[in-house]
Enzyme design. Structure first.
Site, PDB file in Angstrom:
ATOM      1  N   GLN A  89    -109.558 -25.239   9.650  1.00 53.40           N
ATOM      2  CA  GLN A  89    -108.404 -25.563   8.816  1.00 53.40           C
ATOM      3  C   GLN A  89    -108.306 -24.703   7.559  1.00 53.40           C
ATOM      4  OE1 GLN A  89    -109.350 -30.043   9.247  1.00 53.40           O
ATOM      5  NE2 GLN A  89    -107.154 -30.001   8.891  1.00 53.40           N
ATOM      6  N   HIS A 144    -116.418 -29.931  13.980  1.00 51.69           N
ATOM      7  CA  HIS A 144    -115.129 -30.482  13.558  1.00 51.69           C
ATOM      8  C   HIS A 144    -114.063 -29.908  14.498  1.00 51.69           C
ATOM      9  CE1 HIS A 144    -113.049 -32.491   9.914  1.00 51.69           C
ATOM     10  NE2 HIS A 144    -112.089 -32.219  10.774  1.00 51.69           N
ATOM     11  N   GLU A 191    -115.305 -37.350  13.767  1.00 52.75           N
ATOM     12  CA  GLU A 191    -114.301 -38.148  14.479  1.00 52.75           C
ATOM     13  C   GLU A 191    -114.282 -37.904  15.983  1.00 52.75           C
ATOM     14  OE1 GLU A 191    -110.471 -37.701  12.577  1.00 52.75           O
ATOM     15  OE2 GLU A 191    -111.177 -38.640  10.739  1.00 52.75           O
ATOM     16  N   GLU A 239    -114.101 -39.108   4.456  1.00 56.62           N
ATOM     17  CA  GLU A 239    -112.726 -38.614   4.279  1.00 56.62           C
ATOM     18  C   GLU A 239    -111.843 -39.766   3.832  1.00 56.62           C
ATOM     19  OE1 GLU A 239    -110.839 -36.555   7.568  1.00 56.62           O
ATOM     20  OE2 GLU A 239    -112.657 -35.414   7.999  1.00 56.62           O
ATOM     21  N   TRP A 262    -103.822 -28.992  11.832  1.00 57.10           N
ATOM     22  CA  TRP A 262    -103.831 -29.159  13.293  1.00 57.10           C
ATOM     23  C   TRP A 262    -102.417 -29.022  13.881  1.00 57.10           C
ATOM     24  CZ3 TRP A 262    -108.610 -28.137  14.005  1.00 57.10           C
ATOM     25  CH2 TRP A 262    -109.595 -28.671  13.181  1.00 57.10           C
TER      26      TRP A 262
END
Ligand code: GBH
Length: 441
Positions: A23, A124, A169, A351, A406
């Site tokens: 990102q 990630h 996640e 987060e 994303w």
């Protein structure tokens, strides 16, 4: 935002900010980096709303020193970043690329010199494309490859990273990446995506063992949680329980030694003897990523899902249309404590954050009062949970910088720092000053 003074947090409470490699880094072809599933996915027409890729993102790979100075100015005690697997092993296997590791070595040393604890996430979502070509997380072998990657990475950085996070996640990577196909690798398997859950968890457990051999630092996983709000009608309890098992328990019950819950898709034939023991390897910290609660009602007849996700009324909304519900964070933390009791490790909120349409004004300032209100409410929710006896020892804002969101490309801004992508100019928002003042106290 309440004007009441922020209550004191326990001494040593860890204040941080988070980012992830694909990102922010850009520089996707330097130093021998291999392609990841996100390089591939972003190039497929129609996948990303603005047609962008992470090829440049925030150009952090070149600007990490400037970004480290922003962290120092913020005064945070920790920075959570992720390591790009294809920079370390371009095909997801074999010896580590020294040049790939060198980048993170420089970053980690810069952080330490600035008094900021490096917190590193190993995965990630940017799987090396070569592993995807061999089945990705549907292939059990990817778990072993992940442990090998953890080993070679910690061999270089294990002496200086203060907290290791294996996966980010895994629920979102399973559900959005393999269930619904809105994230890479874009598979639409619905509940047949369960092997992706199991192999990620197995990879986590094997990586914990690999990390133990290389570092004395604590080890964590970062799960995404969303407390379920039944949106009342008959049969809603069954639907709510199904969604809760899938989102909140599938990736936590087995970690804490309880085996898999009765969640949609769980397939015992995927689970081999001994796997659950590997997965339940003790960890020091449970990372909790929280954005919002989820409204659930009973499904329409003939629906392939045993629940239906519905918008929640009565909350303000972010630019992503997600409800702003700090009470959901307190509820979630209490629920974790009630559910797991003594088996629950220390928690860090890895987060928490929100997207708004932030833009510089005529003076070049970026004022984001909604983000300040959001963070104020969520920090207070954490304080209340601590007061109720939940062992929360840290809080990380997503994110340091506006970045490549994303499937939403550059259209959603989560940063404490505004990024003007054409020039890569960084402008701290008013929330940056607010968080700095909070941390400083
Ligand atoms: C995280 O995922 C990621 O770790 C991070 O990379 C990302 O940039 C950040 O959050 C912001 O998105 O209320 O039904 O609309 C968060 C996963 C999935 C959480 C969707 C919020 C909202 C569902 N998110 N969910 S809904």
């Amino acid at each position: 935002m309440t004007t009441a003074p922020m209550p004191d947090f326990p001494a040593g409470f860890r204040w941080g900010v988070s980012t992830s490699a694909y990102q922010i880094e850009g520089a996707t072809t330097v130093d021998g980096r291999g392609p990841s599933i996100w390089d591939t996915f972003a190039r497929e027409p129609g996948r990303i709303v603005d047609g962008s890729t992470g090829d440049e993102a925030c150009d952090h790979h070149h600007r990490y020193a400037e970004d480290t100075a922003l962290l120092a100015g913020l005064g945070v005690s920790a920075y959570r970043f992720s390591i790009s697997w294809p920079r370390i092993q371009p095909t997801g296997a074999g010896p580590a690329l020294t040049a790939g590791l060198d980048f993170y070595d420089r970053l980690v040393d810069g952080l330490l010199a600035a008094g900021v604890d490096p917190v590193a996430t190993l995965f990630h979502w940017d799987l090396p494309q070569a592993l995807e070509d061999a089945g990705g997380w549907l292939n059990r072998d990817t778990a072993a490859r992940f442990a090998e990657y953890a080993d070679v990475t910690a061999a270089r950085l294990g002496d200086r990273v203060k907290l290791w996070i294996t996966l980010n996640e895994p629920f979102i990577h399973m559900s959005l990446g393999h269930g619904m196909g809105v994230h890479a690798p874009g598979r639409v398997l619905l509940f047949d995506a369960f092997p992706v859950a199991h192999h990620q968890l197995l990879g986590h457990g094997l990586a914990v063992a690999a990390l133990r051999a290389r570092t004395a630092s604590p080890v964590a996983i970062a799960n995404n949680y969303s407390p379920v709000r039944p949106a009342g009608d008959s049969d809603v309890d069954r639907a709510a329980a199904a969604y809760d098992a899938l989102h909140n328990r599938l990736f936590t019950d087995p970690l804490l030694g309880l085996g898999y819950p009765d969640a949609p898709g769980v397939d015992p034939t995927v689970v081999r003897d001994g796997d659950l023991d590997v997965i339940a390897a003790p960890i020091e910290v449970l990372g909790v990523n929280y954005y919002n609660p989820t409204g659930i009602r009973a499904p329409e007849e003939g629906s392939p899902l045993p629940f239906e996700i519905v918008p929640l009324d009565g909350y303000p909304r972010t630019a992503f249309d997600w409800p702003v519900a700090p009470d959901g964070l307190r509820e979630l933390l209490l629920q974790l404590r009630d559910r797991y009791g003594d088996a629950l490790p220390e928690i860090q909120v890895t987060e928490s954050g929100c997207a708004y349409d932030d833009a510089p004004d005529a003076q070049g300032r970026v004022d984001d009062p909604e983000r300040i209100a959001y963070l104020d409410g969520h920090v207070r929710a954490v304080h209340e949970a601590i007061g109720a006896g939940v062992p929360v020892t840290g809080y990380f804002v997503w994110s340091l910088l506006d970045n490549w969101e994303w499937a939403e490309g550059f259209t959603k801004r989560f940063g404490l720092v505004h990024v003007d992508y054409p020039t890569q100019r960084r402008t701290p928002k008013s929330s940056y000053a607010w968080f700095r003042d909070l941390v400083r106290r």
